[in-house]
Design a protein around this motif. Structure first.
Motif, short mmCIF file in Angstrom:
data_model
loop_
_atom_site.label_atom_id
_atom_site.label_comp_id
_atom_site.label_asym_id
_atom_site.label_seq_id
_atom_site.Cartn_x
_atom_site.Cartn_y
_atom_site.Cartn_z
N LEU A 1 0.87 -1.17 0.00
CA LEU A 1 0.00 0.00 0.00
C LEU A 1 0.91 1.22 0.00
O LEU A 1 1.68 1.44 0.94
CB LEU A 1 -0.91 -0.01 1.22
CG LEU A 1 -1.90 1.16 1.35
CD1 LEU A 1 -2.85 1.21 0.15
CD2 LEU A 1 -2.69 1.07 2.65
N ASN B 1 1.70 5.42 -0.81
CA ASN B 1 1.26 6.80 -0.97
C ASN B 1 2.33 7.56 -1.73
O ASN B 1 3.52 7.48 -1.38
CB ASN B 1 1.03 7.44 0.40
CG ASN B 1 0.71 8.92 0.30
OD1 ASN B 1 1.60 9.74 0.12
ND2 ASN B 1 -0.55 9.26 0.43
N ILE C 1 -0.72 -0.99 -4.52
CA ILE C 1 -2.03 -0.37 -4.32
C ILE C 1 -1.78 1.08 -3.92
O ILE C 1 -1.19 1.35 -2.86
CB ILE C 1 -2.82 -1.11 -3.22
CG1 ILE C 1 -3.00 -2.59 -3.60
CG2 ILE C 1 -4.17 -0.44 -2.99
CD1 ILE C 1 -3.50 -3.44 -2.46
N GLN D 1 -2.66 4.74 -2.64
CA GLN D 1 -3.59 5.47 -1.78
C GLN D 1 -3.33 6.96 -1.97
O GLN D 1 -2.18 7.40 -1.96
CB GLN D 1 -3.38 5.08 -0.32
CG GLN D 1 -4.27 5.80 0.67
CD GLN D 1 -3.60 7.00 1.34
OE1 GLN D 1 -2.45 7.33 1.03
NE2 GLN D 1 -4.30 7.64 2.25
N ILE E 1 -8.47 4.65 -2.67
CA ILE E 1 -7.68 3.45 -2.48
C ILE E 1 -7.66 2.68 -3.79
O ILE E 1 -8.71 2.47 -4.41
CB ILE E 1 -8.27 2.54 -1.37
CG1 ILE E 1 -8.37 3.30 -0.04
CG2 ILE E 1 -7.43 1.28 -1.20
CD1 ILE E 1 -7.04 3.65 0.58
N ASN E 2 -6.48 2.28 -4.22
CA ASN E 2 -6.27 1.59 -5.51
C ASN E 2 -6.55 2.55 -6.66
O ASN E 2 -7.34 2.27 -7.56
CB ASN E 2 -7.10 0.33 -5.63
CG ASN E 2 -6.48 -0.69 -6.59
OD1 ASN E 2 -5.30 -0.58 -6.94
ND2 ASN E 2 -7.26 -1.67 -7.01
N HIS F 1 -0.70 2.22 8.59
CA HIS F 1 -1.16 1.22 7.63
C HIS F 1 -0.55 1.40 6.24
O HIS F 1 -0.70 0.52 5.39
CB HIS F 1 -2.68 1.24 7.53
CG HIS F 1 -3.36 1.07 8.85
ND1 HIS F 1 -3.34 -0.12 9.55
CD2 HIS F 1 -4.04 1.95 9.63
CE1 HIS F 1 -4.00 0.02 10.69
NE2 HIS F 1 -4.43 1.27 10.77
N ILE F 2 0.11 2.53 5.99
CA ILE F 2 0.79 2.75 4.71
C ILE F 2 2.14 2.04 4.74
O ILE F 2 2.96 2.28 5.63
CB ILE F 2 0.98 4.26 4.44
CG1 ILE F 2 -0.35 5.00 4.41
CG2 ILE F 2 1.74 4.47 3.13
CD1 ILE F 2 -1.27 4.61 3.28
#
Length: 222
Positions: A27, A29, A49, A51, A57-58, A100-101
């Motif tokens: 994930l 950014n 993925i 963000q 998201i995605n 969470h990134i």
């Protein structure tokens, strides 16, 4: 002499190096500028993925540059890829602040020997605000600074101590420039990779930041 590269050549080299390090399924950014080029150079078989700070998201590129129904944090049109979602800004920031990134890639005005980064303000210049940069560098599991080695006036952007207002203190894990990769290893800034067309001596002489050279320094094509 260090090789003189066009702006586009330098940006591509930086994006390509960072893309080669991203893991499948991460994930990620991306900041504005050079970081936005990273997805174009992902190795075969690697899918990340994306963000966006404002709540996609995605996210993926939108070939229709006039379609502004869904945009990223920089205002560029994007699409929501299959399996993706549009979420609220509150949830997006909770994802960033909650750790969470997996990876964030940001541009930089300065990065210093303590791993601190300044990338949001030059004094006496009008700016819209910091945005979510402070949240992202504090919350992401790994922070990449994607930056030209020198600014337009020839001043090194890898400095001993940031003079500009900080975005994050001691948060940068990896610095990627068009000439080298520097990693923050237990608080030491270690030169681990160098482009195969770059003189090590000249690079060290012209870099303000104190660098330790890895015993396993890798020379490779950037």
């Amino acid at each position: 002499m260090l090789p003189e590269l066009s702006e586009n050549e330098a940006r591509v080299r930086i994006a390509r190096v960072i893309a080669s390090e991203l893991e499948d399924g991460a994930l990620v950014n991306l900041g504005i500028g050079i970081p936005q080029l990273v997805p174009d150079y992902l190795p075969d078989g690697v899918r990340v993925i994306l963000q966006t700070e404002n709540g996609v998201i995605n996210a993926g590129p939108n070939p229709d540059k006039n379609d502004l129904r869904v945009i990223d944090a920089g205002g560029a049109p994007v699409r929501v890829l299959p399996g993706g979602a549009i979420i609220s800004a509150e949830l997006s920031f909770a994802i960033m602040r909650g750790g969470h990134i997996d990876v964030t890639v940001l541009g930089a005005l300065e990065v210093d020997g303590e791993g601190s980064i300044a990338n949001w303000m030059i004094p006496q210049k009008r700016i819209p605000g910091m945005g979510g940069a402070m949240d992202i560098v504090a919350g992401a599991k790994k922070v990449y600074a994607a930056t030209r080695h020198f600014d337009k006036n020839g001043k090194c952007k890898l400095v001993r101590k940031c003079s500009l207002p900080l975005t994050g203190r001691g948060t940068v894990d990896v610095i990627a420039t068009e000439y080298c990769v520097v990693r923050n290893i237990y608080g030491r800034m270690v030169l681990t990779d160098i482009a195969d067309d770059v003189s090590l001596k000249e690079l060290l002489d012209r870099t303000e930041m104190k660098l330790d050279v890895s015993a396993d320094l890798v020379r490779r094509r950037f």
